[in-house]
Design a protein around this motif. Structure first.
Motif, mmCIF file in Angstrom:
data_model
loop_
_atom_site.group_PDB
_atom_site.id
_atom_site.type_symbol
_atom_site.label_atom_id
_atom_site.label_comp_id
_atom_site.label_asym_id
_atom_site.label_seq_id
_atom_site.Cartn_x
_atom_site.Cartn_y
_atom_site.Cartn_z
ATOM 1 N N GLN A 59 -3.247 20.849 -6.336
ATOM 2 C CA GLN A 59 -3.181 20.249 -4.911
ATOM 3 C C GLN A 59 -2.059 19.241 -4.902
ATOM 4 N N GLU A 60 -1.207 19.485 -3.651
ATOM 5 C CA GLU A 60 -0.295 18.546 -3.545
ATOM 6 C C GLU A 60 -0.987 17.068 -3.087
ATOM 7 N N PRO A 61 -0.162 15.939 -3.364
ATOM 8 C CA PRO A 61 -0.834 14.621 -3.116
ATOM 9 C C PRO A 61 -0.971 14.455 -1.762
ATOM 10 N N LYS A 62 -1.911 13.933 -1.078
ATOM 11 C CA LYS A 62 -2.171 13.499 0.151
ATOM 12 C C LYS A 62 -1.521 12.181 0.666
ATOM 13 N N ALA A 63 -1.004 12.134 1.685
ATOM 14 C CA ALA A 63 -0.266 11.182 1.939
ATOM 15 C C ALA A 63 -1.408 9.899 2.610
ATOM 16 N N THR A 64 -1.403 8.559 2.379
ATOM 17 C CA THR A 64 -2.178 7.785 2.950
ATOM 18 C C THR A 64 -1.472 6.720 3.785
ATOM 19 N N ASP A 101 5.353 1.917 -3.692
ATOM 20 C CA ASP A 101 4.026 1.916 -3.307
ATOM 21 C C ASP A 101 4.045 2.441 -1.853
ATOM 22 N N PHE A 102 3.984 3.679 -1.671
ATOM 23 C CA PHE A 102 4.359 4.268 -0.301
ATOM 24 C C PHE A 102 3.234 3.792 0.838
ATOM 25 N N ALA A 103 2.101 3.637 0.400
ATOM 26 C CA ALA A 103 1.152 3.278 1.244
ATOM 27 C C ALA A 103 1.044 1.937 1.721
#
Length: 135
Positions: free
Chosen positions: A30-35, A79-81
């Protein structure tokens, strides 16, 4: 002698095929889900999110670390979130602003049927700060 090799090969091949039927099947990755998405759609695909972010990089002439903070556990990664970098909230405000402008003023299509609108590059032109032309 030749038949023995054929029979042996067939038995080995049959055994491998049978054993592979009992091997546990791997789940599709599964592709990572953006938060922590506050302006972009929460169900945006990973590929579409990458395209949007690449557009920001080109429009402002910056790299990802311009808006995204380093991770606490590994400063070489982002840390994109995280909302630690204030420029990330500025980017959100800019997206809200362009969305409002486009909705209010740019809802008609041009002669080729393409929807005309503004984006980051309209003002930034590849620079992190928009340049005002004085007349």
């Amino acid at each position: 002698m030749r038949y023995k090799k054929t029979i042996t090969f067939s038995l080995i091949l049959g055994t491998v095929v049978m054993l592979s039927a009992f091997m546990p099947q791997q789940e599709p990755k599964q592709e990572p889900k953006a938060t922590n998405l506050k302006v972009l759609p929460k169900n945006i695909s990973h590929d579409d999110l990458d395209k949007v972010m690449d557009g920001f990089k080109l429009a402002l002439g910056v790299k990802c670390n311009y808006c995204h903070s380093p991770r606490k556990d590994n400063p070489k990664k982002l840390d994109f979130a995280s909302d630690e970098n204030p420029k990330k909230e500025i980017a959100r405000d800019m997206m809200r602003m362009t969305n409002k402008i486009n909705k209010k003023y740019f809802h008609e299509k041009d002669k080729e049927g393409k929807l005309m609108n503004i984006s980051c590059v309209t003002c930034h032109n590849g620079k992190d700060e928009p340049v005002t032309i004085k007349i």
